[in-house]
Structure formats: structure tokens, C-alpha cells
Design an enzyme around this catalytic site. Structure first.
Site, PDB file in Angstrom:
ATOM      1  N   TYR A 164      42.895  -3.350 -92.543  1.00 57.60           N
ATOM      2  CA  TYR A 164      42.340  -4.953 -92.298  1.00 57.60           C
ATOM      3  C   TYR A 164      43.478  -5.859 -92.515  1.00 57.60           C
ATOM      4  O   TYR A 164      43.495  -6.608 -92.041  1.00 57.60           O
ATOM      5  CB  TYR A 164      41.052  -5.464 -93.912  1.00 57.60           C
ATOM      6  CG  TYR A 164      39.991  -4.648 -93.398  1.00 57.60           C
ATOM      7  CD1 TYR A 164      38.968  -5.322 -92.098  1.00 57.60           C
ATOM      8  CD2 TYR A 164      39.456  -3.498 -93.783  1.00 57.60           C
ATOM      9  CE1 TYR A 164      38.499  -4.900 -91.849  1.00 57.60           C
ATOM     10  CE2 TYR A 164      38.144  -3.154 -92.963  1.00 57.60           C
ATOM     11  CZ  TYR A 164      37.608  -4.614 -92.411  1.00 57.60           C
ATOM     12  OH  TYR A 164      36.592  -3.838 -91.504  1.00 57.60           O
ATOM     13  N   CYS A 213      37.169 -12.242-111.302  1.00 63.79           N
ATOM     14  CA  CYS A 213      36.358 -11.414-112.382  1.00 63.79           C
ATOM     15  C   CYS A 213      38.028  -9.995-112.130  1.00 63.79           C
ATOM     16  O   CYS A 213      38.345  -9.290-113.341  1.00 63.79           O
ATOM     17  CB  CYS A 213      35.239 -10.902-111.951  1.00 63.79           C
ATOM     18  SG  CYS A 213      35.858  -9.981-110.991  1.00 63.79           S
ATOM     19  N   CYS A 263      40.103 -10.191-106.873  1.00 63.51           N
ATOM     20  CA  CYS A 263      39.163 -11.311-107.482  1.00 63.51           C
ATOM     21  C   CYS A 263      40.352 -12.634-108.004  1.00 63.51           C
ATOM     22  O   CYS A 263      40.328 -12.329-108.963  1.00 63.51           O
ATOM     23  CB  CYS A 263      38.117 -11.158-107.721  1.00 63.51           C
ATOM     24  SG  CYS A 263      36.875 -12.139-108.115  1.00 63.51           S
ATOM     25  N   ASN A 302      34.316 -12.906 -82.993  1.00 65.49           N
ATOM     26  CA  ASN A 302      35.126 -12.519 -83.086  1.00 65.49           C
ATOM     27  C   ASN A 302      35.990 -12.880 -85.048  1.00 65.49           C
ATOM     28  O   ASN A 302      35.306 -14.017 -85.559  1.00 65.49           O
ATOM     29  CB  ASN A 302      36.414 -13.286 -82.039  1.00 65.49           C
ATOM     30  CG  ASN A 302      35.988 -12.237 -80.953  1.00 65.49           C
ATOM     31  OD1 ASN A 302      35.323 -11.564 -80.852  1.00 65.49           O
ATOM     32  ND2 ASN A 302      36.351 -12.791 -79.990  1.00 65.49           N
ATOM     33  N   VAL A 303      36.360 -12.105 -85.904  1.00 67.42           N
ATOM     34  CA  VAL A 303      36.978 -12.171 -86.828  1.00 67.42           C
ATOM     35  C   VAL A 303      38.592 -12.696 -87.452  1.00 67.42           C
ATOM     36  O   VAL A 303      38.993 -12.972 -88.351  1.00 67.42           O
ATOM     37  CB  VAL A 303      36.574 -10.886 -87.762  1.00 67.42           C
ATOM     38  CG1 VAL A 303      34.720 -10.760 -87.865  1.00 67.42           C
ATOM     39  CG2 VAL A 303      37.082  -9.992 -86.947  1.00 67.42           C
ATOM     40  N   ASP A 304      39.316 -12.447 -85.470  1.00 69.62           N
ATOM     41  CA  ASP A 304      40.971 -12.320 -85.202  1.00 69.62           C
ATOM     42  C   ASP A 304      41.198 -13.728 -86.209  1.00 69.62           C
ATOM     43  O   ASP A 304      42.263 -14.177 -86.035  1.00 69.62           O
ATOM     44  CB  ASP A 304      41.673 -12.739 -84.258  1.00 69.62           C
ATOM     45  CG  ASP A 304      40.089 -13.000 -82.846  1.00 69.62           C
ATOM     46  OD1 ASP A 304      39.916 -14.317 -83.171  1.00 69.62           O
ATOM     47  OD2 ASP A 304      40.240 -11.841 -82.041  1.00 69.62           O
ATOM     48  N   HIS A 332      29.907 -13.571 -87.652  1.00 66.03           N
ATOM     49  CA  HIS A 332      30.476 -12.240 -88.414  1.00 66.03           C
ATOM     50  C   HIS A 332      31.829 -12.386 -88.923  1.00 66.03           C
ATOM     51  O   HIS A 332      32.339 -11.746 -89.851  1.00 66.03           O
ATOM     52  CB  HIS A 332      31.111 -11.479 -87.906  1.00 66.03           C
ATOM     53  CG  HIS A 332      30.008 -10.316 -86.612  1.00 66.03           C
ATOM     54  ND1 HIS A 332      30.264  -9.682 -85.485  1.00 66.03           N
ATOM     55  CD2 HIS A 332      29.340 -10.844 -86.303  1.00 66.03           C
ATOM     56  CE1 HIS A 332      29.402  -9.454 -85.023  1.00 66.03           C
ATOM     57  NE2 HIS A 332      28.201 -10.570 -85.802  1.00 66.03           N
ATOM     58  N   CYS A 336      31.074 -11.211-107.915  1.00 67.05           N
ATOM     59  CA  CYS A 336      30.934 -11.542-109.543  1.00 67.05           C
ATOM     60  C   CYS A 336      30.226 -13.663-109.107  1.00 67.05           C
ATOM     61  O   CYS A 336      29.591 -13.729-109.648  1.00 67.05           O
ATOM     62  CB  CYS A 336      32.059 -11.999-110.262  1.00 67.05           C
ATOM     63  SG  CYS A 336      33.442 -12.756-109.088  1.00 67.05           S
TER      64      CYS A 336
END
Ligand SMILES: [Zn+2]
Length: 609
Positions: free
Chosen positions: A78, A176, A173, A114-116, A133, A145
Site C-alpha cells: 500500500y 492508541c 494510530c 478509485n482510491v488513488d 471505496h 479504537c
């Protein structure tokens, strides 16, 4: 099939007449910017040889579990994509769409799987984009959390190109300290934080409202027919009604590579010639193609879809949750809410934001799902069950079946094609054996409370008025529910007693649960035996050998429907029959015999040991 000249001209007319442009885009939209589309294993493994070595296909690396099992590898995959999307230069097609949009009074809105983040990079207003998405440019807590979604801006992934592993520290994160994950919808992903997408969707709905459906042009780019989300969305937006009802509703797809074609449209809009080809129009969107592939997730979704009623009826997440739990789907409310919001983004399901809590329903014109629907015979069976069994089934079960009953009624509506099934209920009838009486009125809520307590073995507190009119408050152990003619009776034991009584439901003024701790159902109680003992006929279970004489014509029916298996019929003189049978003695028996008047005489009862 590439569009014909005439189709292109029509599309241009639509664009010229439109007030707003809805752009729906899938994976193909990114290809001409040099972004991989990961089609098939080979496409992915060509881009990430290390994944080939690990024999990891897209589905296995693109799911939350990968962040548990191989965090460095998952973030390598990713993280590398994130860097690539940050560097990518959006191709010329984006600019052309922007110019088309500028000419329309309401501009454009983008709906993309698209997540771009390429539409943002190309200069589209971030408030006019729905990323169904999610986006790789945002992160969420992998331990979820809380529901925070934060920008990935500070994260500069350093990925080893040979091993596809993240060399820089894993993103964490801020709340947390657990591992962070991309805020994108993955495979088998029930934990995707969707608040950002929901806010985007709300903005899209508001925009669609302001444009008005009949002044909207929809252009679909790089979304294959195989991809559910983008295709469904644009079909839903483009065709809420058959075309002839909404003549000015415009929808067209760009389903082919045609250098010069978009240019022609652009020229028509802007007066200047441009060339554009967006390419890859039929490729699957990687983050969606096989999502929800596990049986469990699919079953849950199907169950939910079946239970969402059609408009004007609607259901809240809480109601749906209760039904699903009653049917054995042990999911928390939050999961159901997420799934509902996701389903309502992708399918013809509407969320009514005007109510609190939100209510969901199928749009009246939404196409039925491509899962087997109830057959006419099943619909008929359900309709009859609903009519005749309602008082005898626990309320929550009836409620959990509501979706089926609604569907069954709908299937048997006059405009359906199940004509013979629809006629069937008018061809059958259960008739009364004695003088028919109207059912007594039961205080609303009493049947529900009583049947729930009976189902769960919970003590009940009743405010009860007996036949003589005396009112008492009692705590009872509910043991059975019986329908006798038009009346319903609760068989129960009073607290501190071990014998049973039957209380008429219509004499219960109010009912409440007396305790949440279930009682142990007494083993010595059996409702069938209780009935066989004549208890609903006001008897005490004593068997007697009954003898009487009856007028031949009046008694003829006892030859066909005897009182007992051992009944004997003897011809007597004077046109009479002598009947003998072993039966349970009861007040109802005496009443029945009395009902014959002079036609019956010589009644004798002998106790049977
Ligand atoms: Zn956290």
C-alpha cells in the site's frame, strides 16, 4: 462496441442541454496516467514481483488480515501505491472533464471507486468527489479504537522494491499507538471506517437534489460492466424511471477507445479541438472486484438486503440488527450500520436522513436483486402462514419474517403474474364448528410481551381482570399459548404454586417482564398432554366411559367423526342410536351434550381406571 456517430451526436446534445455533469469512474480511468490496474494475478505480480514469490494474489494482500500477518509487506504494497499515486500526473482527460464541468451551471460531481486521489490532484473540488471505496491518502486505526480517519500526509513510505517490504517505520494510530491501515475498503473488510465516504455521499445527494434529475448528464469512465459499485451507481442515478417518463434525463457511457471522440465533444463544448482517450474502459476496479468473497459476509449482506423493505416502508439499523440477531447473525449494531451505509451507497437503497435514527428502504423502482425470489407457491404459503399463525408465533419471529411476508404479499399483488396463486386464498376457508364469534380485543402489546416471555422463559407480571371482573396483579411463569376458536389463552403457573391455570389474553390489562433471569421450564409440564387432559375444555383429565342415546338423524355425523377411537354405535329401536366412547370428562362435554336438547337422552358416565 464503439459508439456510432449518431450515438456520439446524441451524447453531445445531452451534454449541451445539461445543468450538471455526474462523472462516474472506475479503474480504467487511471490507466492512461500510467497507474497499474492489477488485473489478474499477472498484472499484480508484474508490478510487485515479491508478491509473486510469496504467492500472494491481490485478494490476500488487500485484506485487513494481511496487516496482522505481514504488516511490513502489506504496508510495502500500500505504501508503494501511495507514493506512486502521489507522483502520478493525471492525464489530459481529467482536464477536459474539468472544462466541460466549468460550462455547466452546476458544474460536476465525481463518483469514483478509485482510491488513488487522482481527481483531487487534477484540480476537482474535493467537496465534489465521492470515493466509494475510500482513499489511500487517508488512514484509520487497524485496532479501530475509535472512528478517526486522518490524512496520510506525514507518512513517507520507503519500500524495498525487491522484497516489497516497508523499510521505514510502520504508521501508527495517533490515539492508541496500534498499527494504522489505509482507509480503503478491502476484501473481507468489515472494519473500514466509512464516515468520510458517508459525508461525501451526503454532499453528492445534496448536489443531485440541487441539479434536479432531469437536467443531469452522466458520463461513465473506465468502469467495467463487471464492477458492481460504479455501474450500479450510475445506472441508479441515470435511470430512476423508465426513460420515457423522464425524457430529459440523460445518461450515456463512454464504452470504447475513441481518440478524437471525446475531443469532438470537448470541441462542441469549448469551441477548441482536443484529443483525449481515457482507455481501459472495461477493466475491473481492483479494490472492489471480488470484495465480500467469504460466504459469511455475503450471507449477511444478502440477509440484510432481503430484510430491507420497499418504500414507503422502512427500517432502522437497530430494528434490522434485532432481526438479524434473532436469525442467528451475531453481529454488533455498528457492523450492521456500516454494512447498511455501504449497501445504500452501492444499491438502490435509500437512507432517510430526515429521521433519527436513520431509516433505510429500497427505492420503489429499484430492480429486484438477482438472488432467487420467493416463488408464487412460497409466497402463497407465507401469506397463509401470516394470516393464520400470527397469534401463535413469538412476536420477534414474526417480525424477523416481516421481509418475507412483505415480499409474499407483493408477489401476490394484482399486477403480478401469479394469478392462480393469488386466487387460491379465495378458494379455501377454515370454518367454525360452532357459532362463530368475533375475536375479543387484546390490549396492544400484550400478545407481544407474553409471547416473548414465553419464548425466553421469563417471568411475567400481569395486571389481570378475571371473568367476574376482579382485578389482580400476579406474577406468572408462562408455559403455553393456546388458540381456542377466536380466543387466546396463556397457560401459566402463579408464583409459589405448582398447578397450571389458563388466563384469557383479552383479560390481561397490561403485561411486563418480571425478571430478566430465565426460569427452568418445569419438566412435568406438557402442553399437548394438558390439552389431551381436557384442560381447555374445563376438565381435570379424568377419563370416563360415556354412554348416551341420540336421534338417528342427529347422531349420524358421529359415524363419520367419532368421539374416540373406541367409540361404538349400536342401532336401537325407535329410530335411535346408542353411542359409547371413552372421553375426557369436562364442562365442555356436558355443554355439548346439552346442546342436542331432546335428541339426546340416557347419558351415563363411568369412571375409567
Ligand atoms: Zn487506535
Amino acid at each position: 462496441m464503439p459508439p456510432t456517430e449518431a450515438q456520439w451526436n446524441r451524447a453531445l446534445d445531452y451534454l449541451r442541454a445539461a445543468q450538471g455533469l455526474l462523472i462516474t469512474a472506475g479503474a480504467g480511468m487511471g490507466v492512461d496516467s500510467g497507474l497499474p490496474d492489477f488485473r489478474g494475478k499477472e498484472g499484480l505480480w508484474k508490478a510487485y514481483p515479491a508478491l509473486r514469490q510469496a504467492r500472494l494474489d491481490f485478494k490476500r494482500i488487500a485484506q485487513p488480515e494481511a496487516f496482522d500477518r505481514w504488516p511490513a509487506l502489506a504496508w510495502g504494497f500500500y505504501g508503494h501505491r501511495l507514493s506512486m499515486y502521489r507522483r502520478a500526473v493525471p492525464h489530459a482527460g481529467f482536464g477536459i472533464l474539468l472544462r466541460w464541468a466549468e460550462r455547466l451551471p452546476h458544474g460536476a460531481f465525481v463518483f469514483t471507486s478509485n482510491v488513488d486521489g487522482q481527481f483531487q490532484r487534477a484540480g476537482f473540488d474535493p467537496d465534489r468527489i465521492l470515493e466509494c471505496h475510500g482513499s489511500l491518502h487517508w488512514m484509520q486505526c487497524h485496532a479501530h479504537c475509535r472512528s478517526r480517519i486522518w490524512p496520510a500526509d506525514g507518512f513517507e513510505p520507503d519500500v524495498d522494491p525487491h522484497t516489497c517490504r516497508l523499510r521505514s517505520p510502520l504508521p501508527l494510530c495517533p490515539d492508541c499507538g496500534a498499527l494504522a491501515r489505509p482507509n480503503v475498503l478491502m476484501f473481507n473488510d468489515l472494519d473500514w471506517e466509512m464516515a468520510r465516504m458517508v459525508a461525501q455521499r451526503d454532499r453528492l445527494n445534496a448536489w443531485l437534489e440541487s441539479v434536479g434529475g432531469d437536467r443531469l448528464a452522466v458520463i461513465e469512465l473506465g468502469a467495467g460492466q463487471a464492477i458492481p459499485s460504479v455501474r450500479h451507481f450510475s445506472l441508479r442515478t441515470g435511470h430512476p424511471h423508465p426513460a420515457h417518463q423522464r425524457p430529459r434525463q440523460r445518461h450515456f457511457s463512454a464504452l470504447g477507445r475513441g481518440p478524437g471522440r471525446h475531443g469532438a465533444a470537448d470541441a462542441a463544448m469549448a469551441g477548441r479541438p482536443h484529443l483525449i482517450h481515457t482507455g481501459g474502459f472495461t477493466r475491473p476496479a481492483p479494490d472492489m472486484a471480488k470484495r465480500s468473497s467469504t460466504l459469511e459476509t455475503t450471507l449477511l449482506a444478502l440477509e440484510m438486503l432481503r430484510r430491507i423493505p420497499r418504500a414507503p416502508r422502512s427500517i432502522t439499523a437497530g430494528e434490522l440488527h434485532a432481526q438479524l440477531v434473532a436469525s442467528g447473525f451475531e453481529r454488533d449494531l455498528r457492523t450492521i450500520q456500516r454494512q447498511l451505509d455501504m449497501l445504500s451507497t452501492h444499491l438502490g437503497i435509500e437512507r432517510d436522513d430526515g429521521s433519527a435514527p436513520y431509516r433505510y428502504r429500497w427505492l420503489p423502482h429499484a430492480r429486484p436483486l438477482a438472488i432467487p425470489h420467493l416463488s408464487p407457491q412460497e409466497s402463497l404459503l407465507l401469506k397463509l402462514a401470516e394470516e393464520h399463525l400470527r397469534p401463535l408465533l413469538p412476536a420477534h419471529l414474526m417480525k424477523s419474517m416481516e421481509g418475507f411476508f412483505v415480499q409474499a404479499r407483493h408477489n401476490l399483488e394484482p399486477d403480478g403474474n401469479a394469478r392462480l396463486e393469488r386466487e387460491w386464498p379465495s378458494k379455501i376457508r377454515t370454518v367454525a364448528t360452532s357459532q362463530p364469534l368475533l375475536p375479543p380485543k387484546i390490549v396492544p402489546g400484550v400478545l407481544e410481551t407474553v409471547s416473548e416471555a414465553l419464548y425466553h422463559n421469563h417471568w411475567l407480571r400481569l395486571d389481570y381482570k378475571n371473568a367476574a371482573g376482579r382485578r389482580t396483579t400476579v406474577e406468572v411463569m408462562p408455559l403455553g399459548l393456546a388458540q381456542q376458536g377466536p380466543r387466546l389463552y396463556l397457560v401459566c403457573r402463579y408464583r409459589g404454586f405448582d398447578n397450571e391455570r389458563s388466563l384469557a389474553l383479552h383479560r390481561i390489562l397490561s403485561a411486563g417482564q418480571a425478571s430478566t433471569i430465565p426460569f427452568d421450564r418445569p419438566r412435568d409440564f406438557d402442553l399437548a398432554q394438558y390439552d389431551a387432559d381436557g384442560r381447555f375444555r374445563f376438565g381435570e383429565g379424568a377419563l370416563v366411559r360415556l354412554r348416551f342415546r341420540i336421534d338417528r338423524r342427529t347422531g349420524h355425523h358421529l359415524r363419520e367423526t367419532p368421539l374416540s377411537k373406541d367409540q361404538t354405535v349400536t342401532e336401537c329401536d325407535g329410530d335411535r342410536l346408542e353411542i359409547a366412547a371413552t372421553v375426557v370428562d369436562s364442562a365442555m362435554l356436558d355443554q355439548w351434550l346439552k346442546g342436542f336438547g331432546d335428541a339426546v337422552d340416557g347419558v351415563q358416565k363411568e369412571a375409567v381406571a
